[in-house]
Each structure stands twice: as structure tokens, then as C-alpha cells.
Enzyme design. Structure first.
Site, PDB file in Angstrom:
ATOM      1  N   LYS A 294      -5.804  -5.260   3.466  1.00  0.00           N
ATOM      2  CA  LYS A 294      -6.938  -3.869   3.424  1.00  0.00           C
ATOM      3  C   LYS A 294      -7.770  -4.030   2.294  1.00  0.00           C
ATOM      4  O   LYS A 294      -7.323  -4.434   1.027  1.00  0.00           O
ATOM      5  CB  LYS A 294      -5.740  -2.408   3.198  1.00  0.00           C
ATOM      6  CG  LYS A 294      -6.677  -1.165   2.821  1.00  0.00           C
ATOM      7  CD  LYS A 294      -5.953  -0.104   2.923  1.00  0.00           C
ATOM      8  CE  LYS A 294      -6.178   0.975   1.673  1.00  0.00           C
ATOM      9  NZ  LYS A 294      -5.568   1.876   1.793  1.00  0.00           N
TER      10      LYS A 294
ATOM     11  N   HIS B  83     -11.082  -1.838   1.455  1.00  0.00           N
ATOM     12  CA  HIS B  83     -11.358  -0.406   1.012  1.00  0.00           C
ATOM     13  C   HIS B  83     -12.235  -0.311  -0.080  1.00  0.00           C
ATOM     14  O   HIS B  83     -12.333   0.510  -0.844  1.00  0.00           O
ATOM     15  CB  HIS B  83     -10.028   0.203   0.771  1.00  0.00           C
ATOM     16  CG  HIS B  83     -10.201   1.764   1.058  1.00  0.00           C
ATOM     17  ND1 HIS B  83      -9.280   2.884   0.277  1.00  0.00           N
ATOM     18  CD2 HIS B  83     -11.260   2.568   1.353  1.00  0.00           C
ATOM     19  CE1 HIS B  83      -9.698   4.011   0.617  1.00  0.00           C
ATOM     20  NE2 HIS B  83     -10.816   3.796   1.375  1.00  0.00           N
TER      21      HIS B  83
ATOM     22  N   ASP C  78       0.793  -1.261  -0.136  1.00  0.00           N
ATOM     23  CA  ASP C  78       0.124  -0.060   0.123  1.00  0.00           C
ATOM     24  C   ASP C  78       1.127   1.272   0.082  1.00  0.00           C
ATOM     25  O   ASP C  78       1.498   1.330   1.089  1.00  0.00           O
ATOM     26  CB  ASP C  78      -0.855   0.074   1.167  1.00  0.00           C
ATOM     27  CG  ASP C  78      -2.077   0.863   1.266  1.00  0.00           C
ATOM     28  OD1 ASP C  78      -2.144   1.820   0.245  1.00  0.00           O
ATOM     29  OD2 ASP C  78      -2.879   0.959   2.049  1.00  0.00           O
ATOM     30  N   ASP C  79       0.871   1.906  -1.161  1.00  0.00           N
ATOM     31  CA  ASP C  79       1.699   3.252  -1.243  1.00  0.00           C
ATOM     32  C   ASP C  79       3.109   2.864  -1.386  1.00  0.00           C
ATOM     33  O   ASP C  79       3.897   3.794  -1.332  1.00  0.00           O
ATOM     34  CB  ASP C  79       1.430   4.170   0.000  1.00  0.00           C
ATOM     35  CG  ASP C  79       0.032   4.816  -0.243  1.00  0.00           C
ATOM     36  OD1 ASP C  79      -0.633   4.603  -0.664  1.00  0.00           O
ATOM     37  OD2 ASP C  79      -0.154   5.504   1.213  1.00  0.00           O
TER      38      ASP C  79
ATOM     39  N   ARG D 182      -7.562  -0.933  -6.589  1.00  0.00           N
ATOM     40  CA  ARG D 182      -8.107  -2.057  -5.961  1.00  0.00           C
ATOM     41  C   ARG D 182      -9.133  -2.610  -6.770  1.00  0.00           C
ATOM     42  O   ARG D 182      -9.350  -3.923  -6.928  1.00  0.00           O
ATOM     43  CB  ARG D 182      -8.548  -1.925  -4.498  1.00  0.00           C
ATOM     44  CG  ARG D 182      -7.198  -1.910  -3.804  1.00  0.00           C
ATOM     45  CD  ARG D 182      -7.155  -1.486  -2.327  1.00  0.00           C
ATOM     46  NE  ARG D 182      -6.158  -0.815  -1.846  1.00  0.00           N
ATOM     47  CZ  ARG D 182      -5.057  -1.326  -1.053  1.00  0.00           C
ATOM     48  NH1 ARG D 182      -5.713  -2.395  -0.438  1.00  0.00           N
ATOM     49  NH2 ARG D 182      -3.900  -0.769  -0.881  1.00  0.00           N
TER      50      ARG D 182
ATOM     51  N   LYS E 221       1.446   9.956  -5.196  1.00  0.00           N
ATOM     52  CA  LYS E 221       0.070   9.593  -5.077  1.00  0.00           C
ATOM     53  C   LYS E 221      -1.097  10.698  -5.207  1.00  0.00           C
ATOM     54  O   LYS E 221      -0.972  11.680  -4.415  1.00  0.00           O
ATOM     55  CB  LYS E 221      -0.137   8.915  -3.714  1.00  0.00           C
ATOM     56  CG  LYS E 221      -1.601   8.358  -3.415  1.00  0.00           C
ATOM     57  CD  LYS E 221      -1.579   7.732  -2.074  1.00  0.00           C
ATOM     58  CE  LYS E 221      -2.924   7.090  -1.587  1.00  0.00           C
ATOM     59  NZ  LYS E 221      -3.234   6.466  -0.201  1.00  0.00           N
TER      60      LYS E 221
ATOM     61  N   HIS F 102       1.941   2.042   4.192  1.00  0.00           N
ATOM     62  CA  HIS F 102       0.914   3.078   4.232  1.00  0.00           C
ATOM     63  C   HIS F 102       1.018   3.747   5.512  1.00  0.00           C
ATOM     64  O   HIS F 102       1.130   2.994   6.617  1.00  0.00           O
ATOM     65  CB  HIS F 102      -0.452   2.700   3.872  1.00  0.00           C
ATOM     66  CG  HIS F 102      -1.552   3.873   3.820  1.00  0.00           C
ATOM     67  ND1 HIS F 102      -1.853   4.602   4.836  1.00  0.00           N
ATOM     68  CD2 HIS F 102      -2.282   4.031   2.918  1.00  0.00           C
ATOM     69  CE1 HIS F 102      -2.777   5.677   4.524  1.00  0.00           C
ATOM     70  NE2 HIS F 102      -2.947   5.091   3.079  1.00  0.00           N
TER      71      HIS F 102
ATOM     72  N   CYS G 224      -5.731   4.468  -3.804  1.00  0.00           N
ATOM     73  CA  CYS G 224      -5.913   2.943  -3.456  1.00  0.00           C
ATOM     74  C   CYS G 224      -7.177   2.401  -3.764  1.00  0.00           C
ATOM     75  O   CYS G 224      -6.975   1.316  -4.610  1.00  0.00           O
ATOM     76  CB  CYS G 224      -5.621   2.840  -2.109  1.00  0.00           C
ATOM     77  SG  CYS G 224      -6.716   4.022  -1.075  1.00  0.00           S
TER      78      CYS G 224
ATOM     79  N   ASP H 109       0.137  -0.141  -5.000  1.00  0.00           N
ATOM     80  CA  ASP H 109      -1.283   0.221  -5.499  1.00  0.00           C
ATOM     81  C   ASP H 109      -1.468   1.530  -6.129  1.00  0.00           C
ATOM     82  O   ASP H 109      -2.386   2.095  -6.846  1.00  0.00           O
ATOM     83  CB  ASP H 109      -2.131   0.217  -4.480  1.00  0.00           C
ATOM     84  CG  ASP H 109      -2.100   1.103  -3.311  1.00  0.00           C
ATOM     85  OD1 ASP H 109      -1.026   1.672  -3.197  1.00  0.00           O
ATOM     86  OD2 ASP H 109      -3.021   1.059  -2.523  1.00  0.00           O
ATOM     87  N   ASN H 110      -0.487   2.702  -5.785  1.00  0.00           N
ATOM     88  CA  ASN H 110      -0.370   4.015  -6.588  1.00  0.00           C
ATOM     89  C   ASN H 110       0.877   4.364  -6.360  1.00  0.00           C
ATOM     90  O   ASN H 110       1.885   3.878  -5.586  1.00  0.00           O
ATOM     91  CB  ASN H 110      -1.740   4.723  -5.940  1.00  0.00           C
ATOM     92  CG  ASN H 110      -1.855   4.692  -4.502  1.00  0.00           C
ATOM     93  OD1 ASN H 110      -2.874   3.709  -4.046  1.00  0.00           O
ATOM     94  ND2 ASN H 110      -0.799   5.076  -3.581  1.00  0.00           N
TER      95      ASN H 110
END
Lengths: 610, 327
Positions: free
Chosen positions: A154, A156, A54-55, A96, A413, A246, A92, A352-353
Site C-alpha cells: 500500500k 497511499h 497496516d494497523d 508513511r 488508531k 487492515h 497511515c 504504521d499506527n
């Protein structure tokens, strides 16, 4: 799948591995002799482990040029292939949603993040703010094709009972439903939603397990899921959507001090080092220039030791987060090796980004007097550097280090500059026939996961699912690319399109047209040649109106095809009013702040005369 | 030995309070006194002790006289400067004791009262860290500082220039050289975060005394004394902390004109509360007492209140604050 399909898959499964010569010979003999060996014991289809950081930034893994130690992730790169032109969405939940549906965000429900749905998007199909129930998901289709489907990490993509992982195709799950959380407990930032929500196998959790630490617990749970069903011989799909790295950077103590002082040199120096390694590794071509340091970030050279230490310590924490993530990925890899599944597992690793450069804590809890501020004062106020990593601390590394994570790109991001959407991708396992450790520059997108993995699993994407008509897949399968039969899943005519928060972009070949809010953008279309200028340093819109026209037509096509509704409100709508005016960044300017002590020649120095 | 001489000697032994200003008084420092800070910082600690009991709290021998009542008010004004030596934290201090001491004792139906006031023997102190983090010679290192397990060396030397009247048993100066070798030890327990810091601190030390050749006409020799202070300190908030304190002294023999007497061991316990008023000022208040405070013969009784005020500054921090204020 018929016997020939299994045969091909079996060859694919064994090729490229240590015992391949012996096994291949056995297979060839069997085929030549016409012995129905394979019909009796068909090769097991490959497991799929999708690891999402994540990130996690483009340049954060050692195999992509980082000084951060990621031996386990790098081992996958060494066994597989690295892709250097892989795209995600800029944030994110949109990414996803695309991973799991194979459909553009503006159709799959994440046309905007639920947190920022604009007034003119509310109620519009495709902008629900959760993964639309009209979509069929990758785990649903893989499950239907005989796979076990597991998720940890995660989610989300919705919290209602019909939106949670168990309702979207995951047979087993241990999931954080929110976009962020403490890594130690259920603490959330928002005062009116003070507890983050978790599910386990479709049940909402009242509390977290003892000894909970997100990255560790997710890994433990996944290993448990795998072991519980290992006896039945079915392949599995594991969506390992790690929360790390993250923010907040919550980290066990033993992981906090692995880079003490290493980042005091400042972000410019680290970016230069990473780019140098990227060029040496072949991740970036020789001659690549770094994107400009963002104009509102100071040159670290002019900062005092304290300022560099305090900002450097944030990066130390981030590096620890990534290394801890890598450690737990290593635990998973080791376990798969122990149970004999590693060789038959496809690993996909990506972020993811772009890396996170915004200050989420300030956005949520930074206004004194608000409920969120008062809640944070009680629950999130461990601000002392010695407390960083503990429960109640909230550390994020800021835009300066986000640019480091996205070396050599511009921005981060949330934005559609390369720094927001261009990420690292590693694929390893039986589907990969390319040379181990090779690098590919094909134009890949997160929307390709669905067709690629369905093809690998021997499944197909239906026109309808449970009576619902499905939108067609927009991605391209990578199977030929992975097999070394093609360099890119896309032709020169194919294009990619993005829109989020009102920022918009299209890429075709090496050309990219981009519109962003000021001051990150110009509030008008900008044109970049990414082949020559991956850092998006030079806007060529004025020089190449023909290209602008061509790409604008593609943008229009993207809007029409995907029902893009530009938001009438955006988190960036007043950004330029809150930032210093954008000015060019020229190294060493102004000279005034770089001047050093003048030291005259010794022979010309003397004490004053009486 | 003439009776008066004996009496004077006895009283002198009891009331050397003064005489003695103060190795123990100076030794009685609150927890956290030896925490390390940014180098090139300055501090002015002011330490005030109010001590009473049935023995001279400052006397090296601590002879117990059940009928004695000794009161002492001692203030110590100090100046300290921190610096870096071989990349280790170090500090130099000057301590100047001052105050008054008075005592009454009844011996064989005869009462004696003596009192004195003025300055005691000034003391210079040098301490330096030998085990633990390197010197905090810039703000970056100060930010990352955690004591972990740290050990310092401590050297004190008292200069015999304080108030001393050889015709009186009660003096503030000791009329002899003396000093101390110690090793402050700081053990960090848990995180080093304001509001959550916990430490276990020890100060083992040995006091060494020269001869006093004129103690009411007699010669006083004192064998080395062992000291062990212990503090368990804990933050309550970022600026408010407390400690449980323990103190143990094992006195060496006192010999006056060849007549020796063993010194007692003293165990005292107490507590301290500390508050950081602002970036410059720290305040502590504490109380300490021997365990058994009844008046039974032979039972040592002593209690003390202590207040400290430490004003500290660093030119870098002060300058940054001026600039911040200007902005």
C-alpha cells in the site's frame, strides 16, 4: 566510503552471526597482516527490508505478548532487538510520509490525511494530502547510493503519475495506491471511485494478476524483484508495505478457522492474558496496569454466548489475517536464506499506527440512500459470518478488539493516546550488535528511519535535491542504539510532537501532554507519566502544573518549527454527541448486572407445607 | 382360490394405496428436510402430496396395471422437537397422515372403483447426527454451524392404528407394524452462506414390514424395501432455493398367501423450489415423475406434486424478537 568505512561495516555485517568467529578471525588476520583483502572484496552493504503491517497493533505479535501465532516475525525478534517505546503517527498516510521523507507531516504534505483536509488547511504548503514533491525520499537517496529499491503493498501517498512509487524512487513496484481495498480484487468502498488503483513498475494496472490475493501477491512480486537483480550483487532496499491486517478482513478459507471459539472469552480476558505475557517477556514492566476498558464497550462477562461468539469471530478473522501475514513474511525470509542474503539483511518490522477501532465501513457506506450505501449493497453486502473473508464481505473487529491489539494502552488508531501511536518495532540484521532477542526501551520514532538507514547504507541526506532545497531531517539515527553503544537516540531534553485531526501531544522523557476531542479526551490538556502509567489512566495536569507548563512550551515549539495549523474541521468534532456520556469504568459496577443466582444452604431448603 | 378372492387380492394388490398409506408417501420429503438447527426448537411441518399413476404409489410391490388410474391426496401433519443428545443434534417427530385415495381398474372388462379417506398409521421418528458438527445447543454454535459432511441415523416406526377395513382392499392404515432405518447424509459444497449454499443430500434407508394377517382375508408379507433419495440443492437468494431430486426404490418381494411376486424398482426425478417466507415459515413446492410416462404395457407411470409448509419456532429467538420489538 573509504576502506575503513567498509572495514567497519564488514565487521558489523559479520558480527553476531553463526560463523562469526571464523570470519572475524579471518578479518582480524587480514587486518593485522596488512593484507588488502577487504579492498579487493569489499563487504556488501546490507540489504534493508522494511515490513510494515497496516494497523498492526503493539501487542499483536507473539514476541510482544500475543496469543496470535507469528513464528516468522518472532524469529526476527529472536535474532534482533525489540523496541518497546517506538512511536508512529496516528494514521497511515501520515506515518508513511514520515517513513519515506524523514520530515514531519506538517512539512511533508501530510499535515492532514487527504480524506480529511480541513478548509483552513487547503492550499497550505505541507497540507497537500500527498507526499510533497519538495521532499526527497528514502528510496531516491538509497538508489543514488547504489541500492536497488523495491516496493510492494500500500502506497497511499498520491496517485498522479508524478506521485506514484516509480516517480518517488522505487525502481520496481507493485503497489496499491489507495488507503484500503479488497484483498481479492480491485473493489473499493466508495461508489464514485469503485475501483482501487494499482501500479506495477510505474504503469497503472488495468487488472490484477490471476490468483491475486494481496498478501501473497505482494510477496511473490517482491521475491521476483529481488531475484531479477540478484546477479549484480548490489544491495537492495525493500519497502514491504503490507495491506494486512487492515480491514476488510479478507482471508483465504484455510486461514479463517485457526482460532475458533478462542476469543469467546471476551476482550478483557485476552487483554489480561496479553499483559501477563508482556510482563513475563519483559515488554512491559511488572506492575503495569491495563488502560481502562473504554466506557462505551460492554464488559464481555455480561454478554450472551451469541454476542461473544459473533464479536469473537471477528477477532478470529483478525488473528488469521496476522498469521497469514506472518506466513508470507516467512516465505520472504526463507527465500532470502535460500539465496544467501538473509544474514546480510536488516529487517525492520512495525505497524504504521494504532490498531483500527473505528468502523470505516459505516463511515463510508453506512447511510441508507447514499450512493455509497447502494454500491455497498451490491458489492459489499456479504454480511453472514460464514461469508466473512470472502470477496464482498467487510469485517472489522471494532474498538473492543482494537484495545486488545494495543494492550496495555488506551484507545486506538486516529487518536494520540498511546493506543493510537505507540507501536511495536523489531530490528534485526547486521547493524544490530545487541544481544539477540534483547529488548530496548529507548525513545524511538518513525521519523528516525531516514537518518538511520542512510547511515547504515553509507549515504547522506543532502541539503538540496535536484535543485530543490530540502527541509532538515528531524529524526535521530539509531546506529549507536543498534550497536549497543547507547540506550536511546534521544536525550531527556529531546521531545516528540504529534498533531492529527486537531488532537495534539508532546512527549519528553516519561511525560506526555495530550489534548484530544471529547469524549476520548477532555477537550483540554491532560498530563500523564508514561513511565508509571503507560495506560494513561491518571491525568496529572492539576497536580503538576509545572510539567504542563514545560510541555506546553515544547508544544508551542513544535507548532512553530513545523508550521502546525490546527484544522477548523475534524472527524471528531461532534464525536461526543454521538457517544454515550463518558463515565469511569469500575470493575464489577453496577453490581446489578453481575448478580448470580442465590443458592441457599441445602439443609435449609424444603418443599412448601400443605 | 375363488375368483372373487383372486380378484379381491389383485385389486388389493393394486389399490393397497391405502392400505398402505404411506411408507413412500411419508418418505417423500423435500431436500433440506434433515438440515440441523438450533436445539430446543419446535416445528410443525405440513406435507401435502398429490399422486397419480398406473400403480399404487404407496404399495410396497408397485404392481403395474396399465389400465389402472390411482389418485391419492395425502397430507401429513407433523410435530418435531430438536434437542441435544450426547452433544449431538437430535430430533423427535410425530407424523400423522391423513387424506383420501381412490382408484379405478379394469380387469377382464370388469371395472372396480374403491375409495377411502381418514387417518393413516401415525409414525414416530427419531433421528440423530452421528458424524458432523456437534449440537447447536446455543446461538454461538448455531452461528458457527456448517454441516460439512454429516451423517445422521434415522429410525421410524409406524403404529398400525390408522383407518383399516378388512373387508375392503383400499385402506389408509396398513394393519401391520412397519418402520424404517435410514442415514440422512448431507454434503456441503462450497460456502455455508445464505444465498450461496449448495448441498448434495442422500437418504439411504431400508423399510421393514410386519405381516398383515387380514388383507381382504389374505396374509400379506413384504420383504424389506431399499430407498435412496438424492437432492442437489442450491440457494438462489438468501431465502429462495431449489433442488433437483432423484428417487430410487427397490422393492422386496410381496407374498400373499404364499404367492410371491417381485416388486419393481422405481426411478423418479423431479425438482423442488423452496422459499423462506419469514423466520418462522418455510414453503416448498415440487414435482416428481417417473421417466417414461407413456401408456405402453408394463411401463410404470407415476407423478406427484408435493407442497410442504414448515412452521418453526424457538423460544429464545421468539423472546429476543419480542424484546427487540419492545425496544
Amino acid at each position: 566510503m573509504n576502506i575503513f568505512g567498509y572495514l567497519l561495516m564488514w565487521f558489523g555485517a559479520v558480527a553476531g552471526h553463526k560463523k562469526k568467529a571464523q570470519v572475524l578471525l579471518t578479518g582480524i588476520v587480514a587486518v593485522v597482516l596488512g593484507t588488502p583483502v577487504l579492498a579487493q572484496t569489499p563487504a556488501k552493504r546490507p540489504n534493508i527490508v522494511m515490513i510494515l503491517g497496516d494497523d498492526l497493533g503493539f501487542a499483536d505479535m507473539g514476541s510482544f505478548g500475543s496469543e496470535i501465532k507469528t513464528p516468522n516475525l518472532d524469529s526476527l525478534a529472536k535474532d534482533g532487538v525489540r523496541f518497546t517505546n517506538f512511536y508512529t503517527r496516528a494514521s497511515c498516510s501520515p506515518t508513511r510520509s514520515v517513513v519515506l521523507s524523514g520530515v514531519d507531516t506538517h512539512k511533508n504534505g501530510l499535515g492532514n490525511m487527504s480524506e480529511w483536509t480541513s478548509p483552513n488547511q487547503k492550499g497550505v504548503v505541507g497540507y497537500e494530502g500527498f507526499l510533497s514533491k519538495q521532499m526527497v525520499t528514502l528510496p531516491q537517496l538509497l538508489k543514488g547510493a547504489g541500492y536497488h529499491t523495491y516496493m510492494v503493498g500500500k502506497w497511499h501517498l498520491g496517485k498522479q503519475p508524478d506521485l506514484i512509487p516509480a516517480a518517488r524512487g522505487f525502481e520496481r513496484d507493485f503497489s496499491l495506491l489507495d488507503g484500503l481495498s479488497s484483498y481479492w480484487d480491485m473493489s473499493n468502498l466508495a461508489a464514485m471511485a469503485p475501483k482501487t488503483v494499482f501500479t506495477e513498475d510505474g504503469k497503472y494496472l488495468t487488472k490484477l494478476p490471476d490468483d491475486y490475493y494481496a498478501t501473497k501477491t505482494y510477496t511473490d512480486k517482491l521475491i521476483g524483484f529481488i531475484d531479477a537483480n540478484h546477479h549484480d550483487g548490489k544491495p537492495f532496499f525493500a519497502y514491504v508495505a503490507h495491506q494486512a491486517p487492515h480491514d476488510p478482513y479478507h482471508l483465504p478459507k484455510e486461514w479463517r478457522s485457526r482460532h475458533v471459539g478462542e476469543y469467546d472469552k471476551g476482550w478483557d480476558a485476552v487483554r489480561q492474558q496479553r499483559l501477563k505475557r508482556q510482563i513475563e517477556l519483559g515488554i512491559m514492566p511488572a506492575g503495569t496496569e491495563l488502560a481502562d476498558r473504554m466506557w462505551f464497550i460492554p464488559d464481555p462477562i455480561v454478554l450472551a454466548a451469541q454476542a461473544r461468539a459473533i464479536t469473537g469471530k471477528k477477532m478470529e478473522m483478525y488473528a488469521g489475517m496476522v498469521e497469514n501475514l506472518d506466513f508470507h513474511v516467512g516465505r520472504l525470509i526463507d527465500h532470502l536464506k535460500q539465496i544467501g542474503e538473509y544474514e546480510n539483511t536488516i529487517f525492520i518490522v512495525f505497524g504504521d499506527n494504532g490498531a483500527e477501532g473505528a468502523d470505516l465501513f459505516k463511515m463510508v457506506a453506512g447511510t441508507p440512500g447514499t450512493l455509497n450505501f447502494l454500491s455497498a449493497a451490491i458489492n459489499w453486502s456479504q454480511t453472514h459470518p460464514g461469508a466473512w473473508g470472502d470477496p464482498g464481505s467487510y469485517v472489522a473487529y471494532g474498538p473492543m478488539w482494537a484495545q486488545v491489539s494495543m494492550t496495555p494502552f488506551s484507545q486506538y488508531k486516529g487518536w494520540l493516546a498511546e493506543g493510537g501511536i505507540h507501536n511495536a518495532l523489531i530490528v534485526s540484521g547486521p547493524a544490530v550488535k545487541r544481544a539477540r532477542g534483547s529488548i530496548n526501551g529507548g525513545l524511538m520514532d518513525v521519523i528516525d528511519f531516514m537518518p538511520t538507514l542512510l547511515e547504515i547504507a553509507g549515504a547522506s541526506y543532502p541539503k538540496t535535491y535536484e535543485g530543490r532545497a530540502l527541509p532538515s531531517l528531524a529524526g535521530k539515527s539509531w546506529v549507536k542504539v543498534l550497536a549497543g553503544q547507547a540506550e536511546s537516540p534521544r536525550t531527556e531534553q529531546d521531545y516528540l510532537g504529534w498533531e492529527l485531526f486537531g488532537n495534539r501531544a508532546v512527549r519528553q522523557g516519561e511525560w506526555k501532554l495530550r489534548w484530544q476531542y471529547e469524549s476520548f479526551g477532555k477537550g483540554k490538556w491532560e498530563l500523564f507519566n508514561l513511565g508509571k502509567d503507560p495506560g494513561e489512566r491518571k491525568d496529572l495536569a492539576a497536580e503538576r502544573p509545572d510539567k504542563v507548563k514545560t510541555l506546553l512550551a515544547l508544544w508551542d515549539d513544535y507548532v512553530l518549527t513545523n508550521n502546525v495549523i490546527l484544522p477548523d474541521r475534524s472527524p471528531y468534532e461532534v464525536l461526543k454527541d454521538t457517544q454515550p456520556p463518558r463515565v469511569p469504568v469500575d470493575a464489577g459496577y453496577p453490581q446489578m448486572i453481575y448478580d448470580r443466582q442465590f443458592v441457599p444452604p441445602k439443609e435449609m431448603m424444603s418443599d412448601p407445607k400443605p | 382360490m375363488k375368483p372373487i378372492t383372486w380378484f379381491n387380492l389383485f385389486v388389493a394388490t393394486i389399490l393397497t394405496a391405502a392400505v398402505l398409506c404411506p411408507p413412500e408417501a411419508q418418505a417423500q420429503l423435500p431436500g433440506r428436510f434433515y438440515w440441523r438447527t438450533l436445539t430446543d426448537s419446535d416445528a410443525v411441518p405440513l406435507i401435502f402430496n398429490s399422486i397419480s399413476g398406473n400403480t399404487n404409489p404407496f404399495s410396497p410391490d408397485h404392481m403395474i396395471v396399465s389400465t389402472a388410474n390411482i389418485d391419492a391426496n395425502v397430507a401429513i401433519a407433523s410435530y418435531a422437537h430438536t434437542f441435544s443428545l450426547f452433544d449431538r443434534s437430535a430430533a423427535a417427530l410425530v407424523l400423522v397422515p391423513m387424506g383420501n385415495v381412490s382408484g379405478d381398474v379394469t380387469v377382464a372388462g370388469k371395472s372396480l372403483h374403491q375409495a377411502t379417506n381418514g387417518y393413516g398409521d401415525p409414525m414416530v421418528e427419531f433421528n440423530m447426527n452421528i458424524i458432523g458438527p456437534s449440537a447447536q445447543d446455543n446461538l454461538a454454535k448455531a452461528m458457527r454451524y456448517e454441516p460439512g459432511f454429516s451423517v445422521d441415523v434415522l429410525v421410524d416406526l409406524a403404529l398400525p392404528i390408522g383407518q383399516y377395513n378388512s373387508n375392503q382392499a383400499l385402506n389408509l392404515g396398513q394393519n401391520r407394524w412397519y418402520g424404517r432405518l435410514g442415514a440422512p447424509i448431507n454434503v456441503q459444497i462450497g460456502p455455508w452462506v445464505p444465498g450461496r449454499r449448495t448441498t448434495l443430500e442422500f437418504l439411504p434407508a431400508v423399510w421393514i414390514f410386519g405381516k398383515n394377517n387380514d388383507l381382504v382375508g389374505q396374509t400379506l408379507k413384504t420383504d424389506p424395501m431399499f430407498q435412496l433419495d438424492a437432492h442437489l440443492t442450491r440457494d438462489f437468494t438468501e431465502h429462495f432455493w431449489g433442488s433437483i431430486d432423484g428417487q430410487y426404490y427397490s422393492h422386496g418381494k410381496n407374498t400373499i398367501n404364499g404367492v410371491s411376486a417381485d416388486g419393481p424398482s422405481i426411478k423418479a426425478y423431479g425438482f423442488t423450489l423452496g422459499y423462506q417466507i419469514n423466520e418462522n415459515i418455510n414453503l416448498t413446492a415440487g414435482y416428481k415423475s417417473t421417466l417414461n410416462n407413456d401408456n405402453s404395457p408394463g411401463n410404470l407411470r407415476m407423478d406427484s406434486f408435493m407442497f410442504t409448509l414448515v412452521f418453526g419456532w424457538n423460544k429464545l429467538v421468539e423472546g429476543a424478537r419480542r424484546l427487540s420489538g419492545a425496544n
